[in-house]
Write a protein that holds these residues in place. Sequence first.
Motif, PDB file in Angstrom:
ATOM      1  N   LEU A  29      -8.122  21.538  37.149  1.00  0.00           N
ATOM      2  CA  LEU A  29      -7.589  20.460  37.618  1.00  0.00           C
ATOM      3  C   LEU A  29      -7.989  19.835  35.638  1.00  0.00           C
ATOM      4  O   LEU A  29      -9.245  19.856  34.958  1.00  0.00           O
ATOM      5  N   GLY A  54     -10.980  13.515  40.842  1.00  0.00           N
ATOM      6  CA  GLY A  54      -9.580  13.036  41.629  1.00  0.00           C
ATOM      7  C   GLY A  54      -9.059  15.007  41.866  1.00  0.00           C
ATOM      8  O   GLY A  54      -8.108  15.168  41.992  1.00  0.00           O
ATOM      9  N   VAL A  90       0.141  15.927  38.958  1.00  0.00           N
ATOM     10  CA  VAL A  90      -0.206  16.652  39.713  1.00  0.00           C
ATOM     11  C   VAL A  90       0.129  18.436  38.655  1.00  0.00           C
ATOM     12  O   VAL A  90       0.197  18.748  38.243  1.00  0.00           O
ATOM     13  N   ARG A  97      -6.484  10.820  42.980  1.00  0.00           N
ATOM     14  CA  ARG A  97      -5.162  11.282  42.130  1.00  0.00           C
ATOM     15  C   ARG A  97      -4.440  10.447  42.320  1.00  0.00           C
ATOM     16  O   ARG A  97      -3.612  10.382  40.343  1.00  0.00           O
ATOM     17  N   VAL A 146      -2.119  10.550  38.125  1.00  0.00           N
ATOM     18  CA  VAL A 146      -2.514  11.577  37.509  1.00  0.00           C
ATOM     19  C   VAL A 146      -1.064  12.537  38.192  1.00  0.00           C
ATOM     20  O   VAL A 146      -0.960  12.744  39.162  1.00  0.00           O
TER      21      VAL A 146
END
Length: 159
Positions: free
Chosen positions: A63, A125, A138, A131, A136
């Motif tokens: 992460l 997250g 990924v 997320r 965010v």
Amino acid sequence: MSNQKPKQTYSGGELVAFHTSNSQRRPGNKNAVKRSHLYAVKSGAHSENRRTSRLSAKVWATLPWLEATDEPAVRAWAQAEILSTELYACLMNEGVVTADGRVTGLLAEWRRTKELQLRLERELGMTPASRASLGVDVARGRAIDLAAEITEARQTGGK
């Protein structure tokens, strides 16, 4: 004053009561008497800390949007993961129902641990919904600016 180490006694468990001889106690110090929860760690008992550290390192590597301020939550998640795994193994070994037909208390503890773990996952997250709410991306491992992404897509013709 002698240079003897405090005497440690082991009762078969990894964490054992720590005993200090009277000759090494400081006059007037009552902490050892008041606090019966002070324990010495037997050699090799640090494996839980190593497991937590290894699991935490995997989370940090996986992460990339986490920051240094997330360290306590990551460690707490790793500890909850280890505890829930151990509790689940006990449940599978001992069974969910006791001999008299009642549900074992381990099931409630496992459920509470999993709920805590899920709350921590949301904060860090680790779930798709969290997320998305954190914004965010990924694939890039960074926070996205949705407005900038839409503007850029419009300028390039949506390609």
